[in-house]
Write a protein that holds these residues in place. Structure first.
Motif, short mmCIF file in Angstrom:
data_model
loop_
_atom_site.label_atom_id
_atom_site.label_comp_id
_atom_site.label_asym_id
_atom_site.label_seq_id
_atom_site.Cartn_x
_atom_site.Cartn_y
_atom_site.Cartn_z
N ILE A 174 0.83 -1.20 0.00
CA ILE A 174 0.00 0.00 0.00
C ILE A 174 0.86 1.25 0.00
N VAL A 175 1.91 1.24 0.82
CA VAL A 175 2.81 2.40 0.86
C VAL A 175 3.48 2.59 -0.49
N THR A 176 3.89 1.48 -1.12
CA THR A 176 4.50 1.57 -2.44
C THR A 176 3.52 2.14 -3.45
N ALA A 177 2.28 1.70 -3.37
CA ALA A 177 1.28 2.22 -4.29
C ALA A 177 1.16 3.72 -4.17
N LEU A 178 1.09 4.18 -2.96
CA LEU A 178 0.98 5.62 -2.76
C LEU A 178 2.24 6.34 -3.20
N ALA A 179 3.38 5.74 -2.95
CA ALA A 179 4.63 6.37 -3.38
C ALA A 179 4.70 6.45 -4.89
N LEU A 180 4.24 5.39 -5.57
CA LEU A 180 4.25 5.40 -7.03
C LEU A 180 3.31 6.45 -7.60
N LEU A 181 2.33 6.80 -6.83
CA LEU A 181 1.42 7.86 -7.26
C LEU A 181 1.99 9.24 -6.95
N ALA A 182 3.23 9.25 -6.50
CA ALA A 182 3.95 10.50 -6.19
C ALA A 182 3.33 11.25 -5.03
N THR A 183 2.86 10.52 -4.06
CA THR A 183 2.30 11.16 -2.88
C THR A 183 3.43 11.55 -1.96
N PRO A 184 3.66 12.83 -1.74
CA PRO A 184 4.76 13.26 -0.89
C PRO A 184 4.37 13.24 0.58
N ALA A 185 4.43 12.08 1.19
CA ALA A 185 3.98 11.95 2.57
C ALA A 185 4.81 12.79 3.53
N PHE A 186 6.05 13.09 3.16
CA PHE A 186 6.92 13.80 4.07
C PHE A 186 7.33 15.16 3.54
N ALA A 187 6.57 15.72 2.60
CA ALA A 187 6.92 17.01 2.02
C ALA A 187 6.88 18.08 3.10
N GLN A 188 7.87 18.92 3.09
CA GLN A 188 7.92 20.01 4.06
C GLN A 188 7.15 21.18 3.49
N MET A 229 1.05 18.04 -2.98
CA MET A 229 1.78 18.08 -4.25
C MET A 229 2.24 19.50 -4.59
N VAL A 230 1.44 20.49 -4.25
CA VAL A 230 1.77 21.87 -4.62
C VAL A 230 3.14 22.28 -4.10
N PRO A 231 3.43 22.13 -2.80
CA PRO A 231 4.77 22.52 -2.35
C PRO A 231 5.87 21.60 -2.88
N LEU A 232 5.53 20.34 -3.14
CA LEU A 232 6.53 19.42 -3.68
C LEU A 232 7.01 19.90 -5.05
N TYR A 233 6.07 20.13 -5.96
CA TYR A 233 6.44 20.63 -7.29
C TYR A 233 7.05 22.02 -7.17
N GLY A 234 6.45 22.85 -6.33
CA GLY A 234 6.92 24.22 -6.18
C GLY A 234 8.34 24.32 -5.66
N SER A 235 8.79 23.32 -4.93
CA SER A 235 10.15 23.34 -4.40
C SER A 235 11.19 22.86 -5.40
N ARG A 236 10.72 22.27 -6.49
CA ARG A 236 11.66 21.68 -7.44
C ARG A 236 11.62 22.29 -8.85
N PHE A 237 10.58 23.06 -9.12
CA PHE A 237 10.44 23.63 -10.46
C PHE A 237 10.16 25.12 -10.38
N THR A 238 10.62 25.83 -11.39
CA THR A 238 10.31 27.25 -11.51
C THR A 238 8.94 27.38 -12.16
N VAL A 239 8.40 28.59 -12.13
CA VAL A 239 7.12 28.83 -12.78
C VAL A 239 7.21 28.48 -14.27
N ALA A 240 8.30 28.87 -14.91
CA ALA A 240 8.47 28.57 -16.35
C ALA A 240 8.49 27.07 -16.61
N GLU A 241 9.18 26.32 -15.75
CA GLU A 241 9.23 24.87 -15.93
C GLU A 241 7.86 24.24 -15.70
#
Length: 178
Positions: free
Chosen positions: A8-22, A116-128
């Motif tokens: 179950i944890v793997t399934a959620l991880a594969l769905l890119a669920t950031p359980a520990f996102a700061q 997901m919002v802070p996860l993507y936001g911490s790794r990509f610029t607005v342009a990306e």
């Protein structure tokens, strides 16, 4: 049971669920861009479709994980294993229903998006982020989204097939009673 939990944890991880996102303060422009990108990806539907496909596998995944755990436990006698298997088979429908309820929770997709919002936001610029959103607007991007739930299930199955025997071997070597 530990293997089932890992599945179950793997399934959620594969769905890119950031359980520990700061959660750090996010630039409002980045927040807006990520939310727009997730909307262009129809991310709520992708999440819900993935969960629907996972639900179809829940009874089998639950039983397979539990039976593997019981059968690999060398501390149990054959009679204890038989009793444990009977107990698991009896409990399987209720456990499966509890898992289904978890995946059907209407707040789950929204909670995942909030993570997901802070996860993507911490790794990509607005342009990306805008480029990623543009990709998902193309025919290939649309196809990717359409096949992603099935790819996720198949990737989980591949992961189980490759990893579980290796993990079981390590567990067995480190828990064997000498």
């Amino acid at each position: 049971m530990r293997e089932f939990t890992a599945i179950i944890v793997t399934a959620l991880a594969l769905l890119a669920t950031p359980a520990f996102a700061q959660k750090a303060p996010l630039d409002p422009a980045v927040d807006k861009a990520v939310r727009s990108m997730l909307d262009s990806m129809n991310y709520r539907k992708v999440i819900n479709d993935s969960f629907a496909q996972i639900q179809g596998s829940l009874p089998q995944m639950f039983l397979q994980g539990a039976l593997s755990e019981i059968n690999s436990d060398q501390r149990l006698t054959p009679a204890q294993k038989k009793a444990a298997i009977a107990k698991v088979e009896k409990q399987a429908p209720a456990a499966t229903q509890q898992l289904r309820a978890l995946f059907e929770d209407p707040t789950l997709a929204e909670d995942m998006i909030e993570e997901m919002v802070p996860l993507y936001g911490s790794r990509f610029t607005v342009a990306e982020i805008e480029q990623i959103a543009a990709f998902y607007g193309t025919p290939v991007g649309t196809k990717m989204l359409a096949v992603l739930p099935q790819l996720t299930i198949e990737a989980m199955q591949l992961g189980q097939r490759v990893m579980l025997p290796r993990i079981a071997k390590i567990i067995k070597a480190n828990t064997a009673i000498n």
